[in-house]
Scaffold this motif. Structure first.
Motif, mmCIF file in Angstrom:
data_model
loop_
_atom_site.group_PDB
_atom_site.id
_atom_site.type_symbol
_atom_site.label_atom_id
_atom_site.label_comp_id
_atom_site.label_asym_id
_atom_site.label_seq_id
_atom_site.Cartn_x
_atom_site.Cartn_y
_atom_site.Cartn_z
ATOM 1 N N ASP A 174 0.738 -0.861 0.147
ATOM 2 C CA ASP A 174 0.440 -0.012 0.120
ATOM 3 C C ASP A 174 0.761 1.245 0.038
ATOM 4 N N ILE A 175 0.764 1.557 -1.362
ATOM 5 C CA ILE A 175 1.882 3.355 -1.429
ATOM 6 C C ILE A 175 1.530 4.046 -0.054
ATOM 7 N N THR A 176 0.280 3.897 0.788
ATOM 8 C CA THR A 176 0.068 5.149 1.180
ATOM 9 C C THR A 176 1.048 5.004 2.884
ATOM 10 N N LYS A 177 1.414 3.790 2.851
ATOM 11 C CA LYS A 177 2.473 3.006 3.789
ATOM 12 C C LYS A 177 3.930 3.392 4.148
ATOM 13 N N ASN B 142 0.937 10.226 -6.825
ATOM 14 C CA ASN B 142 0.224 9.387 -6.905
ATOM 15 C C ASN B 142 -1.019 9.912 -7.838
ATOM 16 N N PRO B 143 -1.819 8.553 -8.456
ATOM 17 C CA PRO B 143 -2.695 8.433 -9.722
ATOM 18 C C PRO B 143 -3.857 9.171 -9.575
ATOM 19 N N ALA B 144 -3.343 11.026 -10.034
ATOM 20 C CA ALA B 144 -5.150 11.621 -10.042
ATOM 21 C C ALA B 144 -5.411 11.731 -11.078
ATOM 22 N N ASN B 145 -6.551 12.792 -11.097
ATOM 23 C CA ASN B 145 -7.062 13.327 -12.375
ATOM 24 C C ASN B 145 -7.237 14.371 -12.742
ATOM 25 N N GLU B 146 -7.238 15.217 -13.364
ATOM 26 C CA GLU B 146 -7.122 16.372 -13.684
ATOM 27 C C GLU B 146 -7.401 17.530 -12.914
ATOM 28 N N LEU C 276 -8.563 16.664 -7.168
ATOM 29 C CA LEU C 276 -9.885 16.793 -5.727
ATOM 30 C C LEU C 276 -10.054 15.405 -4.292
ATOM 31 N N GLY C 277 -9.272 14.898 -5.520
ATOM 32 C CA GLY C 277 -8.916 13.113 -5.342
ATOM 33 C C GLY C 277 -10.544 12.248 -5.833
ATOM 34 N N GLY C 278 -11.022 11.355 -5.731
ATOM 35 C CA GLY C 278 -11.274 10.077 -5.818
ATOM 36 C C GLY C 278 -10.790 9.254 -5.833
ATOM 37 N N GLY C 279 -11.001 7.596 -6.969
ATOM 38 C CA GLY C 279 -10.831 6.730 -5.891
ATOM 39 C C GLY C 279 -9.877 5.908 -6.007
ATOM 40 N N GLY C 280 -9.476 4.559 -5.606
ATOM 41 C CA GLY C 280 -8.581 4.089 -5.585
ATOM 42 C C GLY C 280 -7.228 4.170 -5.212
ATOM 43 N N ALA C 281 -5.873 4.533 -5.886
ATOM 44 C CA ALA C 281 -4.640 5.257 -4.599
ATOM 45 C C ALA C 281 -4.562 6.207 -4.318
ATOM 46 N N PHE D 48 6.593 4.701 -7.048
ATOM 47 C CA PHE D 48 4.971 5.090 -8.066
ATOM 48 C C PHE D 48 3.871 4.152 -7.795
ATOM 49 N N PRO D 49 2.552 4.131 -7.639
ATOM 50 C CA PRO D 49 1.726 2.773 -8.371
ATOM 51 C C PRO D 49 2.529 2.854 -9.712
ATOM 52 N N ALA D 50 1.472 2.007 -10.204
ATOM 53 C CA ALA D 50 0.707 1.939 -11.701
ATOM 54 C C ALA D 50 -0.098 2.110 -12.735
ATOM 55 N N LEU E 96 8.798 0.930 -6.413
ATOM 56 C CA LEU E 96 7.399 0.575 -7.862
ATOM 57 C C LEU E 96 6.508 -0.185 -6.216
ATOM 58 N N VAL E 97 5.347 0.222 -6.383
ATOM 59 C CA VAL E 97 5.212 -0.421 -4.981
ATOM 60 C C VAL E 97 3.327 -0.572 -5.309
ATOM 61 N N LEU E 98 3.467 -1.743 -5.474
ATOM 62 C CA LEU E 98 2.319 -2.482 -6.936
ATOM 63 C C LEU E 98 1.222 -3.299 -5.395
ATOM 64 N N PHE E 99 -0.211 -2.911 -6.014
ATOM 65 C CA PHE E 99 -0.921 -3.521 -5.163
ATOM 66 C C PHE E 99 -1.629 -4.771 -4.887
ATOM 67 N N THR E 100 -0.914 -5.299 -6.075
ATOM 68 C CA THR E 100 -1.960 -7.049 -6.444
ATOM 69 C C THR E 100 -1.256 -7.995 -7.120
ATOM 70 N N ASP E 101 -1.405 -8.613 -7.165
ATOM 71 C CA ASP E 101 -0.721 -10.294 -6.970
ATOM 72 C C ASP E 101 -0.205 -9.949 -8.173
ATOM 73 N N ASP E 102 -0.961 -10.072 -9.763
ATOM 74 C CA ASP E 102 -0.908 -10.465 -10.798
ATOM 75 C C ASP E 102 -0.166 -9.411 -11.300
ATOM 76 N N ILE E 103 -0.427 -7.566 -11.180
ATOM 77 C CA ILE E 103 0.691 -6.912 -11.639
ATOM 78 C C ILE E 103 1.661 -7.165 -10.655
ATOM 79 N N TYR E 104 2.375 -7.482 -9.585
ATOM 80 C CA TYR E 104 3.297 -6.915 -9.369
ATOM 81 C C TYR E 104 4.343 -8.156 -9.741
HETATM 82 N N1 AR6 Z 1 -1.297 1.791 -2.980
HETATM 83 C C1 AR6 Z 1 -0.998 1.128 -4.316
HETATM 84 N N2 AR6 Z 1 -1.960 0.665 -5.057
HETATM 85 C C2 AR6 Z 1 -2.920 1.089 -5.034
HETATM 86 C C3 AR6 Z 1 -3.709 1.505 -3.809
HETATM 87 C C4 AR6 Z 1 -2.679 1.884 -2.828
HETATM 88 N N3 AR6 Z 1 -3.027 2.007 -1.715
HETATM 89 N N4 AR6 Z 1 -4.489 1.169 -3.610
HETATM 90 C C5 AR6 Z 1 -4.848 1.213 -5.784
HETATM 91 N N5 AR6 Z 1 -3.403 0.241 -6.076
HETATM 92 P P1 AR6 Z 1 -5.714 3.850 -9.755
HETATM 93 P P2 AR6 Z 1 -5.547 4.847 -12.228
HETATM 94 C C6 AR6 Z 1 -3.739 0.240 -7.521
HETATM 95 O O1 AR6 Z 1 -7.322 3.086 -9.839
HETATM 96 O O2 AR6 Z 1 -5.991 4.411 -13.299
HETATM 97 C C7 AR6 Z 1 -9.111 7.232 -9.436
HETATM 98 O O3 AR6 Z 1 -10.183 7.310 -9.168
HETATM 99 C C8 AR6 Z 1 -4.605 -0.545 -8.409
HETATM 100 O O4 AR6 Z 1 -4.544 -1.575 -8.058
HETATM 101 O O5 AR6 Z 1 -5.619 3.794 -8.507
HETATM 102 O O6 AR6 Z 1 -4.695 5.966 -13.168
HETATM 103 C C9 AR6 Z 1 -8.270 8.479 -9.727
HETATM 104 O O7 AR6 Z 1 -8.973 9.527 -8.996
HETATM 105 C C10 AR6 Z 1 -4.068 -0.140 -9.425
HETATM 106 O O8 AR6 Z 1 -2.595 -1.160 -10.276
HETATM 107 O O9 AR6 Z 1 -4.971 4.953 -10.696
HETATM 108 C C11 AR6 Z 1 -8.237 8.648 -11.059
HETATM 109 O O10 AR6 Z 1 -9.566 9.494 -11.366
HETATM 110 C C12 AR6 Z 1 -2.935 1.403 -9.524
HETATM 111 O O11 AR6 Z 1 -2.569 1.468 -8.306
HETATM 112 C C13 AR6 Z 1 -7.941 7.712 -11.982
HETATM 113 O O12 AR6 Z 1 -8.734 6.727 -10.536
HETATM 114 C C14 AR6 Z 1 -3.588 2.104 -10.068
HETATM 115 O O13 AR6 Z 1 -4.779 2.574 -10.272
HETATM 116 C C15 AR6 Z 1 -7.186 7.965 -12.441
HETATM 117 O O14 AR6 Z 1 -6.887 5.968 -12.424
#
Ligand code: AR6
Length: 208
Positions: free
Chosen positions: A39-42, A54-58, A61-66, A151-153, A186-194
């Motif tokens: 978990d990259i947040t740790k 942080n893989p953000a959007n344009e 202001l936040g979103g889902g996932g990482a 970096f996450p993926a 590279l901090v990868l969250f899931t087994d398949d991507i890792y």
């Molecule tokens: N630590 C590391 N990797 C993580 C974590 C974590 N805590 N949580 C998820 N991942 P994504 P994107 C992995 O969807 O495709 C958001 O809503 C996840 O398994 O987070 O770039 C933003 O606001 C995946 O492999 O990012 C944007 O709208 C990787 O991080 C949009 O998603 C990236 O997945 C960006 O989409």
């Protein structure tokens, strides 16, 4: 059980205190690419010259996932800092492929570098955009004297980028910055991507 790693004498495998393995590939005499699952947040190294990406959007202001996890862990101060990043167009604080830096607030890492990867099925040149996201994140980090970056993926979640192709872009771009960081993680969250990314690093970095 990662048999391919055993063949490579330049690669160091260490078991971390949380039981996960960290695989280290030298990039230069003073720099390494480190791959682990988690978990990259740790993640942090020294809490002062370290940054998570942080893989953000344009909107930034936040979103889902990482992105969601990063904002939850950093606290509301992070959203406020993002909100104060100037808009380059209405609603757009960080165009696809660019990067912005903020403090990490309640995160263990000292900084967050926000970048926006391509939406794979929408972007007209997803490979160039993904490369820009890595390159600009590393540039911003370098300008801010960051020595350790994780970096996450990027784009491999809801943005739908194929893992294998994304790994090639990530690792080849990180290699351009071999002399600029002590460690790039590279901090990868899931087994398949890792597993796919580790195999790709073995393939691309085995002659170093
Ligand atoms: N630590 C590391 N990797 C993580 C974590 C974590 N805590 N949580 C998820 N991942 P994504 P994107 C992995 O969807 O495709 C958001 O809503 C996840 O398994 O987070 O770039 C933003 O606001 C995946 O492999 O990012 C944007 O709208 C990787 O991080 C949009 O998603 C990236 O997945 C960006 O989409």
């Amino acid at each position: 059980s990662l048999p391919i790693v055993g063949r490579l004498n330049s690669v160091r495998v260490s078991t971390m205190s949380n039981g996960t393995e960290e695989i280290r590939f030298p990039l230069s005499p003073s720099s390494a690419l480190v791959i682990h699952k988690g978990d990259i947040t740790k993640w942090f190294v020294d809490g002062s010259s370290d940054a998570i990406v942080n893989p953000a959007n344009e909107w930034m202001l936040g979103g889902g996932g990482a992105d969601g996890a990063t904002h939850r862990a950093a606290g509301p101060e992070l959203r406020a800092a993002c909100y104060s990043v100037p808009e380059v167009r209405p609603g757009v604080r960080c165009p696809t492929g660019e990067a912005r830096i903020t403090p990490g607030f309640r995160l263990p890492a000292s900084h967050v570098i926000h970048t926006v990867g391509p939406i794979y099925d929408v972007d007209s040149n997803p490979e160039a955009s993904l490369r820009n996201a890595y390159r600009n994140s590393l540039r911003v980090a370098k300008e801010n004297n960051i020595k350790y970056i994780a970096f996450p993926a990027i784009s491999c979640g809801v943005y739908g980028y194929p893992f294998d192709e994304a790994a090639t872009v990530a690792i080849s771009t990180i290699r351009e910055f071999s002399n600029d960081f002590k460690e790039v993680h590279l901090v990868l969250f899931t087994d398949d991507i890792y597993q796919v990314w580790l195999d790709k690093a073995n393939e691309l970095l085995q002659d170093q």
